[in-house]
Design a protein around this motif. Structure first.
Motif, short mmCIF file in Angstrom:
data_model
loop_
_atom_site.label_atom_id
_atom_site.label_comp_id
_atom_site.label_asym_id
_atom_site.label_seq_id
_atom_site.Cartn_x
_atom_site.Cartn_y
_atom_site.Cartn_z
N GLN A 163 -10.28 7.71 6.49
CA GLN A 163 -11.03 6.76 5.67
C GLN A 163 -10.06 6.04 4.73
O GLN A 163 -9.58 6.62 3.77
CB GLN A 163 -12.10 7.47 4.85
N HIS A 166 -9.04 3.94 1.80
CA HIS A 166 -9.56 3.44 0.52
C HIS A 166 -8.42 2.99 -0.39
O HIS A 166 -8.65 2.66 -1.55
CB HIS A 166 -10.38 4.53 -0.20
N CYS A 183 -6.41 11.33 -3.04
CA CYS A 183 -7.47 11.44 -2.05
C CYS A 183 -7.24 12.70 -1.22
O CYS A 183 -6.18 13.31 -1.27
CB CYS A 183 -7.50 10.21 -1.14
N LYS A 201 -10.65 10.47 2.14
CA LYS A 201 -11.87 10.44 1.33
C LYS A 201 -11.51 10.63 -0.16
O LYS A 201 -10.65 11.44 -0.50
CB LYS A 201 -12.81 11.55 1.79
#
Length: 116
Positions: A11, A13, A18, A23
């Protein structure tokens, strides 16, 4: 490395803190872990966010150019950086005065020696 390992399941970001699969880590988890680690290391109790202030203090007290400090702390301008951390500067004023005085004495000695 983790992006390659997790492939399409990673994911993205664009985060500094993280989980390995990208995430976001909840702020509370970072705060709790930081408190645990500082306690275990027998360091004074400070908040995780205080590291930012400590970093700014170290930069200013060691004469790092304010432009660099502003960039490192992601301030939109040097002025904001200096406004926020200017209370750290009083001790630096004495150093600035001493530096100017030293340079003036050096110039005076050069002039005195050249006219002797």
């Amino acid at each position: 490395m983790n992006k390659e390992r997790f492939g399409e399941h990673y994911q993205e970001h664009d985060l500094v803190c993280c989980y390995e699969h990208g995430k976001p880590i909840k702020a509370r988890r970072i705060t709790e872990t930081f408190a645990y680690l500082t306690n275990k290391a027998e360091l004074p109790k400070i908040r995780f966010h205080d590291l930012r202030h400590s970093h700014a203090s170290m930069l200013l007290n060691n004469g790092v150019n304010p432009k660099i400090g502003a960039e490192r702390l992601a301030h939109s301008s040097v002025q904001i950086y200096l406004d926020r951390y200017s209370h750290l500067l009083p001790d630096m004023q004495r150093g600035a005065v001493d530096l100017v005085e030293e340079k003036m004495k050096s110039i005076k000695n050069s002039v005195d020696n050249s006219t002797s």
